[in-house]
Design a protein around this motif. Structure first.
Motif, mmCIF file in Angstrom:
data_model
loop_
_atom_site.group_PDB
_atom_site.id
_atom_site.type_symbol
_atom_site.label_atom_id
_atom_site.label_comp_id
_atom_site.label_asym_id
_atom_site.label_seq_id
_atom_site.Cartn_x
_atom_site.Cartn_y
_atom_site.Cartn_z
ATOM 1 N N MET A 1 0.848 -1.200 0.000
ATOM 2 C CA MET A 1 0.000 0.000 0.000
ATOM 3 C C MET A 1 0.876 1.239 0.000
ATOM 4 O O MET A 1 1.748 1.406 0.835
ATOM 5 N N LYS A 2 0.665 2.122 -0.952
ATOM 6 C CA LYS A 2 1.464 3.336 -1.058
ATOM 7 C C LYS A 2 1.013 4.372 -0.031
ATOM 8 O O LYS A 2 -0.170 4.589 0.175
ATOM 9 N N THR A 3 1.985 4.992 0.627
ATOM 10 C CA THR A 3 1.673 6.044 1.581
ATOM 11 C C THR A 3 1.154 7.277 0.841
ATOM 12 O O THR A 3 1.767 7.734 -0.119
ATOM 13 N N ILE A 4 0.005 7.782 1.255
ATOM 14 C CA ILE A 4 -0.567 8.986 0.640
ATOM 15 C C ILE A 4 -0.084 10.189 1.424
ATOM 16 O O ILE A 4 -0.297 10.291 2.628
ATOM 17 N N SER A 5 0.574 11.097 0.742
ATOM 18 C CA SER A 5 1.160 12.252 1.425
ATOM 19 C C SER A 5 0.092 13.287 1.747
ATOM 20 O O SER A 5 -0.728 13.647 0.904
ATOM 21 N N THR A 6 0.099 13.746 2.972
ATOM 22 C CA THR A 6 -0.797 14.815 3.397
ATOM 23 C C THR A 6 -0.334 16.133 2.785
ATOM 24 O O THR A 6 0.850 16.458 2.826
ATOM 25 N N VAL A 7 -1.252 16.888 2.217
ATOM 26 C CA VAL A 7 -0.925 18.219 1.699
ATOM 27 C C VAL A 7 -0.880 19.182 2.882
ATOM 28 O O VAL A 7 -1.871 19.348 3.595
ATOM 29 N N ILE A 8 0.263 19.802 3.087
ATOM 30 C CA ILE A 8 0.431 20.725 4.209
ATOM 31 C C ILE A 8 0.429 22.158 3.677
ATOM 32 O O ILE A 8 1.289 22.542 2.882
ATOM 33 N N ILE A 9 -0.563 22.916 4.117
ATOM 34 C CA ILE A 9 -0.714 24.310 3.689
ATOM 35 C C ILE A 9 -0.252 25.217 4.818
ATOM 36 O O ILE A 9 -0.832 25.225 5.906
ATOM 37 N N ALA A 10 0.797 25.977 4.556
ATOM 38 C CA ALA A 10 1.265 26.988 5.503
ATOM 39 C C ALA A 10 0.452 28.252 5.247
ATOM 40 O O ALA A 10 0.593 28.893 4.205
ATOM 41 N N GLU A 11 -0.423 28.576 6.171
ATOM 42 C CA GLU A 11 -1.353 29.697 6.011
ATOM 43 C C GLU A 11 -0.687 30.996 6.445
ATOM 44 O O GLU A 11 -0.636 31.338 7.626
ATOM 45 N N ALA A 12 -0.138 31.710 5.450
ATOM 46 C CA ALA A 12 0.421 33.037 5.739
ATOM 47 C C ALA A 12 -0.702 34.039 5.957
ATOM 48 O O ALA A 12 -0.586 34.964 6.768
ATOM 49 N N GLY A 13 -1.805 33.843 5.212
ATOM 50 C CA GLY A 13 -2.982 34.692 5.380
ATOM 51 C C GLY A 13 -2.670 36.158 5.270
ATOM 52 O O GLY A 13 -2.107 36.623 4.271
ATOM 53 N N VAL A 14 -3.008 36.909 6.312
ATOM 54 C CA VAL A 14 -2.721 38.347 6.346
ATOM 55 C C VAL A 14 -1.608 38.656 7.347
ATOM 56 O O VAL A 14 -1.449 39.797 7.770
ATOM 57 N N ASN A 15 -0.827 37.645 7.693
ATOM 58 C CA ASN A 15 0.247 37.850 8.663
ATOM 59 C C ASN A 15 1.449 38.588 8.077
ATOM 60 O O ASN A 15 2.457 38.771 8.764
ATOM 61 N N HIS A 16 1.320 39.047 6.839
ATOM 62 C CA HIS A 16 2.343 39.922 6.239
ATOM 63 C C HIS A 16 2.153 41.368 6.680
ATOM 64 O O HIS A 16 3.009 42.229 6.432
ATOM 65 N N ASN A 17 0.999 41.656 7.309
ATOM 66 C CA ASN A 17 0.702 43.004 7.810
ATOM 67 C C ASN A 17 0.704 44.071 6.711
ATOM 68 O O ASN A 17 0.945 45.247 6.977
ATOM 69 N N GLY A 18 0.450 43.644 5.471
ATOM 70 C CA GLY A 18 0.447 44.589 4.360
ATOM 71 C C GLY A 18 1.827 44.912 3.827
ATOM 72 O O GLY A 18 1.974 45.785 2.969
ATOM 73 N N ASP A 19 2.847 44.213 4.294
ATOM 74 C CA ASP A 19 4.234 44.456 3.898
ATOM 75 C C ASP A 19 4.672 43.339 2.956
ATOM 76 O O ASP A 19 4.778 42.174 3.359
ATOM 77 N N LEU A 20 4.962 43.665 1.696
ATOM 78 C CA LEU A 20 5.325 42.665 0.699
ATOM 79 C C LEU A 20 6.614 41.938 1.090
ATOM 80 O O LEU A 20 6.755 40.729 0.842
ATOM 81 N N GLY A 21 7.548 42.657 1.702
ATOM 82 C CA GLY A 21 8.786 42.033 2.133
ATOM 83 C C GLY A 21 8.548 40.947 3.165
ATOM 84 O O GLY A 21 9.166 39.868 3.129
ATOM 85 N N VAL A 22 7.633 41.196 4.091
ATOM 86 C CA VAL A 22 7.281 40.195 5.091
ATOM 87 C C VAL A 22 6.612 38.996 4.425
ATOM 88 O O VAL A 22 6.872 37.840 4.774
ATOM 89 N N ALA A 23 5.758 39.274 3.430
ATOM 90 C CA ALA A 23 5.104 38.194 2.694
ATOM 91 C C ALA A 23 6.136 37.296 2.008
ATOM 92 O O ALA A 23 6.006 36.071 2.001
ATOM 93 N N MET A 24 7.170 37.908 1.448
ATOM 94 C CA MET A 24 8.243 37.139 0.810
ATOM 95 C C MET A 24 8.960 36.273 1.851
ATOM 96 O O MET A 24 9.288 35.107 1.597
ATOM 97 N N ASP A 25 9.214 36.851 3.023
ATOM 98 C CA ASP A 25 9.870 36.094 4.092
ATOM 99 C C ASP A 25 9.015 34.902 4.526
ATOM 100 O O ASP A 25 9.533 33.818 4.819
ATOM 101 N N LEU A 26 7.711 35.100 4.572
ATOM 102 C CA LEU A 26 6.813 34.007 4.938
ATOM 103 C C LEU A 26 6.902 32.868 3.923
ATOM 104 O O LEU A 26 6.899 31.687 4.290
#
Length: 359
Positions: A1-26
């Protein structure tokens, strides 16, 4: 039986605070942690909140109390150019870009302009039938959060999506959506394109209100792939959800939980995200095939830890065995204990010293 990989979504959401540089870091940290996708939020503030719309209680605590929801959203809005830069950076870092649209223009931006193959819909849109209809017509995969909902509301949402996916020419209405679900073909389309995420819409969510067994209920009710959008503190509940069969895990993360903003306090930081990904991958391997059989590493240990039938004391040749004559001792390289009763009354062909394996 093949292991099915869980899709892991890192939710950056609005935690960039409106700063594109922070979004890139996320994005960088999500990629470094090994997440499959990093998710943002796409919206036009003026299209999703009126000037009088109040903030949720958790938003008041985590951001300026005298600021309206509309003003808060304006600060966190990403432009079309921002989206393009974030998508380009995701491609550079080898992680998939995902976003949640909250209005028609944002949906068109993601699906038509950027041709995303998959979108995520938040729990607040589960009852937004007009948006669901447009999503279903967009020929994309849909990850749909189900926080705050009942089973019947999820069924209604699936009716809207299914109606749209079938390309029905009937005038959209509640009755038409419901009738669509009576068709066999619609369920094949829904199974191919829709994943339901169990969710508790509170930030942070309390463990006692998590109710992971609801994933089982949704899976049994609809036959669709099911996952979990985690708003609890820490990683334990996400790991438990994977063990319970979640095919997708979504988790908010931030560079710093102490920052002001609506979602930071309910998020994990990069080191915790890396640990979460590693733990989920361990759980996937540990789940195995479900076949109960010895693992390869156990085979060498069976003889060492199992027992054999042995002489309980010195016994002469020709002795007729009684229960008191038969002992159970390691190693397990002789007759198995299951033969204990069969040996009672048998005659020894040779003498045995105490501890000798019975032949």
């Amino acid at each position: 039986m093949k292991t099915i990989s869980t899709v892991i979504i890192a939710e950056a959401g609005v935690n960039h605070n409106g700063d594109l540089g922070v979004a890139m870091d996320l994005i960088d940290h999500a990629a470094q942690a090994g997440a499959d996708m990093v998710k943002f939020q796409s919206f036009k503030a003026k299209k999703i909140a009126s000037a009088s719309a109040p903030k949720a209680a958790y938003q008041v605590v985590q951001s300026a109390a005298n600021e309206s929801q509309l003003d808060m959203l304006k600060r966190l809005e990403l432009s079309e150019v921002d989206h393009q830069k974030l998508i380009n950076h995701c491609n550079l870092r080898g992680i998939k870009f995902l976003s949640t649209p909250f209005d028609f223009d944002s949906l068109d931006l993601l699906v038509e302009k950027f041709a995303l193959p998959c979108i995520k819909l938040g729990s607040g849109e589960l009852t937004n039938a007009p948006l669901l209809l447009q999503v279903g017509r967009s020929n994309v995969e849909v990850i749909l959060s189900t926080g705050m909902s009942t089973l019947s509301e999820i069924e209604q949402a699936l009716g809207v999506l299914g109606f749209a996916m079938m390309g029905s020419q009937t005038t959209p209405c509640a009755d038409a959506f419901s009738k669509t679900l009576h068709q066999q073909d619609v369920w094949r389309k829904l199974c191919a394109r829709v994943t339901l995420l169990h969710c508790t819409t509170d930030y942070p969510a309390r463990d006692e209100e998590t109710n992971l067994r609801a994933m089982d209920t949704m899976r049994q009710a609809f036959g669709l792939s099911v996952g979990y959008s985690d708003h609890t503190e820490g990683n334990a509940i996400s790991i438990a959800a994977v063990a319970r069969g979640a095919r997708v895990i979504e988790k908010h993360f931030t560079l710093d939980r102490s920052q002001p903003g609506p979602d930071h306090a309910a998020s994990i930081e990069p080191d915790d995200l890396r640990e979460l990904v590693g733990d989920i991958r361990r759980v996937e391997v540990a789940l195995g095939t479900g076949i109960k059989q010895p693992a390869p590493s156990e085979l060498a240990n069976r003889q060492i830890v199992r027992k054999s039938l042995v002489a309980a004391h010195d016994l002469p040749a020709g002795h007729v065995l009684t229960a008191d004559d038969i002992g159970l001792m390691r190693p397990g390289n002789g007759p198995a204990p299951i033969e204990f009763w069969d040996r009672i009354g048998s005659t020894l062909e040779r003498k045995h010293k105490a501890g000798d394996v019975l032949e």
